[in-house]
Motif scaffolding. Structure first.
Motif, PDB file in Angstrom:
ATOM      1  N   VAL A   1       0.859  -1.190   0.000  1.00  0.00           N
ATOM      2  CA  VAL A   1       0.000   0.000   0.000  1.00  0.00           C
ATOM      3  C   VAL A   1       0.892   1.236   0.000  1.00  0.00           C
ATOM      4  CG1 VAL A   1      -1.778   1.251   1.270  1.00  0.00           C
ATOM      5  CG2 VAL A   1      -1.775  -1.250   1.270  1.00  0.00           C
ATOM      6  N   LYS A   2       0.613   2.175  -0.917  1.00  0.00           N
ATOM      7  CA  LYS A   2       1.432   3.386  -0.997  1.00  0.00           C
ATOM      8  C   LYS A   2       0.594   4.562  -1.470  1.00  0.00           C
ATOM      9  CE  LYS A   2       3.088   1.643  -5.370  1.00  0.00           C
ATOM     10  NZ  LYS A   2       4.186   1.037  -6.047  1.00  0.00           N
ATOM     11  N   GLU A   3       1.189   5.738  -1.376  1.00  0.00           N
ATOM     12  CA  GLU A   3       0.590   6.989  -1.834  1.00  0.00           C
ATOM     13  C   GLU A   3      -0.764   7.288  -1.177  1.00  0.00           C
ATOM     14  OE1 GLU A   3       0.447   6.886  -6.102  1.00  0.00           O
ATOM     15  OE2 GLU A   3       2.498   6.154  -6.242  1.00  0.00           O
ATOM     16  N   LEU A   4      -0.919   6.934   0.090  1.00  0.00           N
ATOM     17  CA  LEU A   4      -2.186   7.198   0.779  1.00  0.00           C
ATOM     18  C   LEU A   4      -2.332   8.684   1.076  1.00  0.00           C
ATOM     19  CD1 LEU A   4      -2.566   4.284   3.346  1.00  0.00           C
ATOM     20  CD2 LEU A   4      -4.037   4.786   1.404  1.00  0.00           C
ATOM     21  N   LYS A   5      -3.452   9.228   0.652  1.00  0.00           N
ATOM     22  CA  LYS A   5      -3.773  10.630   0.922  1.00  0.00           C
ATOM     23  C   LYS A   5      -5.270  10.733   1.153  1.00  0.00           C
ATOM     24  CE  LYS A   5      -0.072  12.892  -1.682  1.00  0.00           C
ATOM     25  NZ  LYS A   5       0.925  12.237  -0.983  1.00  0.00           N
TER      26      LYS A   5
END
Length: 128
Positions: free
Chosen positions: A93-97
């Motif tokens: 999981v990446k780039e959570l905004k």
């Protein structure tokens, strides 16, 4: 003395009545892969849906794409959101905004494919 005990018992009974009049959720829980949207539960109850893919069963990965993410004030931290996605079977999981509607959005891997994911204020997880 008897009047005092009677008054005390009556006050205790009346004081407990708000707890006895609590509302209870209606409908049935969403077991056996029944989606929460079809479970018949109260619309206003804040609980996550059950539309989650099973990481051990690749045929369920499309299930999360039908989950409806709802706008609202989201109090999940980035770490809590990441854990919820990982618990749903997503990897890397990446780039959570968090967007302006209170929905956490990011990218993750599921069964070797990159997918866009989201988590709303209720904890609903969806592939997008």
């Amino acid at each position: 003395m008897r009047l005092t005990l009677t008054a005390l018992a009556l006050a205790t009974l009346l004081g407990a009545s708000p707890a006895l009049s609590q509302t209870t959720p209606t409908g049935k829980p969403a077991p056996d892969a029944t989606t929460s949207e079809k479970s018949g539960g109260q619309e206003a109850v804040t609980r996550p849906n059950t539309d989650r893919p099973d990481a051990n069963n690749p045929s369920t990965t499309g299930t999360a794409s039908s989950a409806k993410l709802e706008e609202g004030s989201n109090s999940f931290t980035e770490a809590q959101t990441r854990k919820r996605l990982e618990d749903a079977g997503y990897k890397d999981v990446k780039e959570l905004k968090k967007d302006d509607k209170g929905i956490w959005r990011g990218a993750a891997m599921m069964n070797g494919k990159s997918v866009n994911v989201g988590v709303d204020f209720k904890g609903n997880v969806a592939a997008q």
